[in-house]
Write an enzyme that holds these catalytic residues in place. Structure first.
Site, PDB file in Angstrom:
ATOM      1  N   CYS A 177      20.125  24.275   0.584  1.00 34.14           N
ATOM      2  CA  CYS A 177      19.014  25.120   0.993  1.00 34.14           C
ATOM      3  C   CYS A 177      19.181  26.477   0.325  1.00 34.14           C
ATOM      4  O   CYS A 177      20.303  26.994   0.264  1.00 34.14           O
ATOM      5  CB  CYS A 177      19.016  25.260   2.512  1.00 34.14           C
ATOM      6  SG  CYS A 177      17.704  26.309   3.151  1.00 34.14           S
TER       7      CYS A 177
ATOM      8  N   HIS B  30      12.541  18.604   5.223  1.00 31.55           N
ATOM      9  CA  HIS B  30      13.403  19.789   5.194  1.00 31.55           C
ATOM     10  C   HIS B  30      12.560  21.059   5.329  1.00 31.55           C
ATOM     11  O   HIS B  30      12.870  21.943   6.142  1.00 31.55           O
ATOM     12  CB  HIS B  30      14.187  19.793   3.869  1.00 31.55           C
ATOM     13  CG  HIS B  30      15.070  20.977   3.668  1.00 31.55           C
ATOM     14  ND1 HIS B  30      16.446  20.871   3.653  1.00 31.55           N
ATOM     15  CD2 HIS B  30      14.800  22.290   3.459  1.00 31.55           C
ATOM     16  CE1 HIS B  30      16.972  22.072   3.440  1.00 31.55           C
ATOM     17  NE2 HIS B  30      15.982  22.945   3.318  1.00 31.55           N
ATOM     18  N   GLU B  31      11.482  21.153   4.533  1.00 30.17           N
ATOM     19  CA  GLU B  31      10.662  22.371   4.556  1.00 30.17           C
ATOM     20  C   GLU B  31       9.878  22.507   5.860  1.00 30.17           C
ATOM     21  O   GLU B  31       9.751  23.608   6.401  1.00 30.17           O
ATOM     22  CB  GLU B  31       9.717  22.417   3.344  1.00 30.17           C
ATOM     23  CG  GLU B  31      10.421  22.462   1.997  1.00 30.17           C
ATOM     24  CD  GLU B  31      11.535  23.494   1.885  1.00 30.17           C
ATOM     25  OE1 GLU B  31      11.431  24.587   2.484  1.00 30.17           O
ATOM     26  OE2 GLU B  31      12.535  23.216   1.190  1.00 30.17           O
TER      27      GLU B  31
ATOM     28  N   HIS C 299      11.902  24.016   8.520  1.00 31.42           N
ATOM     29  CA  HIS C 299      11.978  25.487   8.462  1.00 31.42           C
ATOM     30  C   HIS C 299      10.876  26.130   9.304  1.00 31.42           C
ATOM     31  O   HIS C 299      11.088  27.178   9.916  1.00 31.42           O
ATOM     32  CB  HIS C 299      11.841  25.987   7.020  1.00 31.42           C
ATOM     33  CG  HIS C 299      13.111  26.022   6.253  1.00 31.42           C
ATOM     34  ND1 HIS C 299      14.199  26.779   6.635  1.00 31.42           N
ATOM     35  CD2 HIS C 299      13.475  25.404   5.098  1.00 31.42           C
ATOM     36  CE1 HIS C 299      15.175  26.621   5.750  1.00 31.42           C
ATOM     37  NE2 HIS C 299      14.761  25.793   4.815  1.00 31.42           N
TER      38      HIS C 299
END
Length: 182
Positions: free
Chosen positions: A110, A153-154, A157
């Site tokens: 990341c 993953h994004e 966030h």
């Protein structure tokens, strides 16, 4: 001229906040930041520019990493040497996901985590993501494998989740018998 983005470090508490929906029309500042993020991610994956601008390679970025609490993600996926597909999703949502779980064999990284983190991150092998483009048009993509991992993953966030939160501390690594590693 290219200017490197200022990306928050994992210790910044803003990364742990749940982001709010972005509204349309997007501001000029948001559009400019999206364009800069596409450039940053593209250059970070081209060795010549990575070295020239001292960039860490990365294929995705979410607005919270830039200190903005908005549900906007950018993914720049290298589909073949020097050829990239760009994905800009405003208010993305995963609408379907496969039952099959995979993990990146080398683990995930990341741009906000400036250290090595050991362990596999279980992710769905395939996801369908819906959201909006920069003009407010509804868009949808079916992603698999590496691209599916990047979307998950994004989107994490946007909910204040960092990839290492998903590593099982009692069982950080999986074998090929337990899960498909890509």
């Amino acid at each position: 001229m290219f200017k490197k983005l200022d990306i928050l470090d994992e210790r910044d508490p803003r990364l742990r906040k749940k982001s709010i929906e972005a509204t349309f029309p997007l501001s000029k500042e948001d559009k400019k930041l999206i364009s800069r993020a596409v450039d940053h991610l593209t250059y970070s994956q081209i060795e010549e520019y990575e070295k020239k601008y001292d960039l860490r390679p990365g294929m995705g970025l979410a607005f919270p990493q830039l200190g903005l609490n908005k549900r906007i993600i950018i993914i720049v996926h290298e589909v073949e040497e020097g050829v990239f597909d760009n994905y800009v999703f405003i208010n993305p949502k995963i609408v379907t996901e496969s039952a099959e779980i995979i993990a990146a064999e080398a683990g995930e990284g990341c741009l906000s985590v400036n250290r090595d983190v050991d362990g596999h991150v279980p992710r769905h092998a395939r996801v369908t993501v819906e959201g909006y483009d920069e003009q407010g048009n509804k868009i949808r993509v079916r992603a698999r494998e590496e691209l599916a991992i990047a979307f998950q993953h994004e989107i994490d966030h946007l909910d204040g989740i960092l990839f290492f939160d998903r590593i099982d501390s009692d069982h950080p690594f999986y074998s090929e018998h337990e899960m498909r590693l890509i």
